[in-house]
Design a protein around this motif. Sequence first.
Motif, PDB file in Angstrom:
ATOM      1  N   GLY A 133      12.817  19.271 -12.005  1.00 36.96           N
ATOM      2  CA  GLY A 133      11.634  19.871 -13.322  1.00 36.96           C
ATOM      3  C   GLY A 133      10.767  18.685 -13.489  1.00 36.96           C
ATOM      4  N   ILE A 134      10.905  17.264 -12.569  1.00 39.58           N
ATOM      5  CA  ILE A 134      10.505  16.190 -12.785  1.00 39.58           C
ATOM      6  C   ILE A 134       8.383  16.355 -12.743  1.00 39.58           C
ATOM      7  N   LYS A 135       8.509  15.363 -13.533  1.00 35.18           N
ATOM      8  CA  LYS A 135       6.754  16.151 -13.615  1.00 35.18           C
ATOM      9  C   LYS A 135       5.704  14.352 -13.236  1.00 35.18           C
ATOM     10  N   ILE A 136       5.210  14.505 -11.229  1.00 33.93           N
ATOM     11  CA  ILE A 136       4.287  13.479 -11.153  1.00 33.93           C
ATOM     12  C   ILE A 136       2.741  14.115 -11.369  1.00 33.93           C
ATOM     13  N   ASP A 137       2.481  13.155 -12.036  1.00 36.95           N
ATOM     14  CA  ASP A 137       1.083  13.100 -13.125  1.00 36.95           C
ATOM     15  C   ASP A 137      -0.302  12.408 -11.800  1.00 36.95           C
ATOM     16  N   ALA A 138      -0.304  11.661 -10.768  1.00 31.46           N
ATOM     17  CA  ALA A 138      -0.887  11.841  -9.715  1.00 31.46           C
ATOM     18  C   ALA A 138      -0.535  11.141  -8.816  1.00 31.46           C
ATOM     19  N   ILE A 139      -1.028  10.751  -7.877  1.00 32.60           N
ATOM     20  CA  ILE A 139      -1.371  10.283  -6.990  1.00 32.60           C
ATOM     21  C   ILE A 139      -2.605   9.946  -5.939  1.00 32.60           C
ATOM     22  N   LEU A 140      -2.185   8.477  -6.423  1.00 35.87           N
ATOM     23  CA  LEU A 140      -3.214   7.230  -5.988  1.00 35.87           C
ATOM     24  C   LEU A 140      -3.678   6.771  -4.280  1.00 35.87           C
ATOM     25  N   LEU A 141      -4.125   6.618  -3.976  1.00 38.11           N
ATOM     26  CA  LEU A 141      -4.191   6.246  -2.578  1.00 38.11           C
ATOM     27  C   LEU A 141      -5.145   5.344  -2.742  1.00 38.11           C
ATOM     28  N   ILE A 142      -4.915   3.922  -2.148  1.00 37.43           N
ATOM     29  CA  ILE A 142      -6.091   3.198  -2.013  1.00 37.43           C
ATOM     30  C   ILE A 142      -6.111   2.981  -0.344  1.00 37.43           C
ATOM     31  N   GLU A 143      -7.471   3.432  -0.103  1.00 38.54           N
ATOM     32  CA  GLU A 143      -8.010   2.888   0.882  1.00 38.54           C
ATOM     33  C   GLU A 143      -8.642   1.660   1.385  1.00 38.54           C
ATOM     34  N   ASN A 144      -8.303   1.411   2.586  1.00 36.71           N
ATOM     35  CA  ASN A 144      -9.157  -0.097   3.006  1.00 36.71           C
ATOM     36  C   ASN A 144      -8.769  -0.073   4.719  1.00 36.71           C
ATOM     37  N   GLU A 145      -9.968  -0.398   5.186  1.00 40.99           N
ATOM     38  CA  GLU A 145     -10.299  -0.435   6.560  1.00 40.99           C
ATOM     39  C   GLU A 145      -9.068  -1.739   7.728  1.00 40.99           C
ATOM     40  N   ASP A 146      -8.401  -1.035   8.465  1.00 48.24           N
ATOM     41  CA  ASP A 146      -7.781  -1.818   8.817  1.00 48.24           C
ATOM     42  C   ASP A 146      -8.060  -3.162   8.908  1.00 48.24           C
ATOM     43  N   GLU A 147      -9.879  -4.089   9.279  1.00 51.14           N
ATOM     44  CA  GLU A 147     -10.524  -4.389   9.686  1.00 51.14           C
ATOM     45  C   GLU A 147     -10.386  -5.671   9.155  1.00 51.14           C
ATOM     46  N   LEU A 148     -10.758  -5.254   7.567  1.00 46.56           N
ATOM     47  CA  LEU A 148     -10.312  -6.068   6.349  1.00 46.56           C
ATOM     48  C   LEU A 148      -9.061  -6.400   5.975  1.00 46.56           C
ATOM     49  N   ILE A 149      -7.905  -5.394   6.314  1.00 42.12           N
ATOM     50  CA  ILE A 149      -6.730  -6.104   6.151  1.00 42.12           C
ATOM     51  C   ILE A 149      -6.384  -7.120   6.691  1.00 42.12           C
ATOM     52  N   ILE A 150      -6.524  -6.812   7.901  1.00 42.38           N
ATOM     53  CA  ILE A 150      -6.196  -7.664   8.930  1.00 42.38           C
ATOM     54  C   ILE A 150      -6.763  -8.735   8.442  1.00 42.38           C
ATOM     55  N   ALA A 151      -7.663  -8.593   8.534  1.00 43.22           N
ATOM     56  CA  ALA A 151      -8.918 -10.806   8.105  1.00 43.22           C
ATOM     57  C   ALA A 151      -8.116 -10.851   7.125  1.00 43.22           C
ATOM     58  N   ARG A 152      -7.814 -10.005   5.670  1.00 43.37           N
ATOM     59  CA  ARG A 152      -7.673 -10.693   4.535  1.00 43.37           C
ATOM     60  C   ARG A 152      -5.541 -11.085   4.129  1.00 43.37           C
ATOM     61  N   THR A 153      -4.981 -10.525   5.142  1.00 40.40           N
ATOM     62  CA  THR A 153      -3.730 -10.682   5.299  1.00 40.40           C
ATOM     63  C   THR A 153      -3.372 -12.478   5.983  1.00 40.40           C
ATOM     64  N   VAL A 154      -3.779 -11.990   7.302  1.00 40.08           N
ATOM     65  CA  VAL A 154      -3.655 -13.360   8.527  1.00 40.08           C
ATOM     66  C   VAL A 154      -4.087 -14.525   7.578  1.00 40.08           C
ATOM     67  N   GLY A 155      -4.622 -14.943   7.009  1.00 39.38           N
ATOM     68  CA  GLY A 155      -5.256 -15.785   5.363  1.00 39.38           C
ATOM     69  C   GLY A 155      -3.541 -16.024   4.155  1.00 39.38           C
ATOM     70  N   ARG A 156      -3.039 -15.039   4.075  1.00 37.54           N
ATOM     71  CA  ARG A 156      -2.617 -15.129   2.959  1.00 37.54           C
ATOM     72  C   ARG A 156      -1.404 -15.946   3.691  1.00 37.54           C
ATOM     73  N   ARG A 157      -1.156 -17.099   2.337  1.00 38.47           N
ATOM     74  CA  ARG A 157      -0.116 -17.658   2.058  1.00 38.47           C
ATOM     75  C   ARG A 157       0.657 -17.643   1.197  1.00 38.47           C
ATOM     76  N   ILE A 158       1.887 -17.760   0.908  1.00 37.69           N
ATOM     77  CA  ILE A 158       2.908 -17.804   0.050  1.00 37.69           C
ATOM     78  C   ILE A 158       3.916 -18.994  -0.680  1.00 37.69           C
ATOM     79  N   CYS A 159       3.900 -19.041  -1.428  1.00 35.33           N
ATOM     80  CA  CYS A 159       5.028 -20.144  -1.925  1.00 35.33           C
ATOM     81  C   CYS A 159       6.361 -19.753  -1.679  1.00 35.33           C
ATOM     82  N   ARG A 160       6.755 -20.719  -0.412  1.00 33.01           N
ATOM     83  CA  ARG A 160       8.185 -20.084  -0.123  1.00 33.01           C
ATOM     84  C   ARG A 160       9.330 -19.837  -1.980  1.00 33.01           C
ATOM     85  N   THR A 161       9.328 -21.365  -2.591  1.00 38.46           N
ATOM     86  CA  THR A 161       9.819 -21.088  -3.959  1.00 38.46           C
ATOM     87  C   THR A 161       9.633 -20.646  -4.345  1.00 38.46           C
ATOM     88  N   CYS A 162       8.626 -20.204  -5.134  1.00 40.46           N
ATOM     89  CA  CYS A 162       8.256 -19.784  -6.381  1.00 40.46           C
ATOM     90  C   CYS A 162       7.426 -18.667  -6.082  1.00 40.46           C
TER      91      CYS A 162
END
Length: 265
Positions: A147-176
């Motif tokens: 009897g679980i209530k799921i109020d909504a499903i939200l799909l985030i749309e994005n193009e593969d090409e844009l995702i690739i361009a953005r993700t490969v530029g991503r950097r992260i601090c391995r400590t914090c």
Amino acid sequence: MNQADNIIVMGKSGAGKQPRVDVLIRRFGLKQLSTGDIFRTYLGLFNELGDESDLNSFYDSASDNFIPDEAIKNKLNISHWEDADAIVLGLKAKYYVNQGLFVPDHITNALFESAFQALGFRGAVLDGFPRTIDQARFLVEMIEREGIKIDAILLIENEDELIIARTVGRRICRTCGELYHVEHRPPPMPGNCEFESPKCKIIQRSDDTVRSLEARLQEFQTKTRPAIEYLQEQKIPFYSAPGNLPTYAPEAVQASVFEVMQISG
Ligand SMILES: [Zn+2]
């Protein structure tokens, strides 16, 4: 929409789910229930035991299945423990993760249900689950059974090409864990984090290379798309929001979610 028990957020890896998840958490006082965190939590429960047994000894290759849960608990001497079931799940997850094997849906389903049940099936943003059609069917069955209530499903749309361009530029601090981007948010000094604890060091995660990203995008098409189509046939309100915005100011991200889901501020 003014209140919510549970919301599912879906989208490709790198589509921009996290900022939208954050918006929903803040607005409705929800907790993020992500499969990545669930795996880490349950693996951690098993690891805390410090059990040195060969994991293969819990698997019966003749029947191609784990030995019965009671037998696992006996071997681990945890039969009387309150979180024995959770530890057994952690062991099973570790069995696959350690060998670099794909974790089968029935294990992921059991882990997810256990974590969701711990919240009383209420107050969660589901993130990373369901990711396959079998997981989606399992979730719908669980919704009806509990009897679980799921109020909504939200799909985030994005193009593969844009995702690739953005993700490969991503950097992260391995400590914090601070996130940077070579174009949109360069680290203050090359290789250095703005929080500059002596150990801070900026790296590119191995997950963020083009090859590993393309594999995940491919998996989204073959495995997650059918799950989305299946969920769209259910009676759960379904919305999609753009992952790509002219500006990523917090107000703009919030507005893009509120608008499509008809949420008042
Ligand atoms: Zn840092």
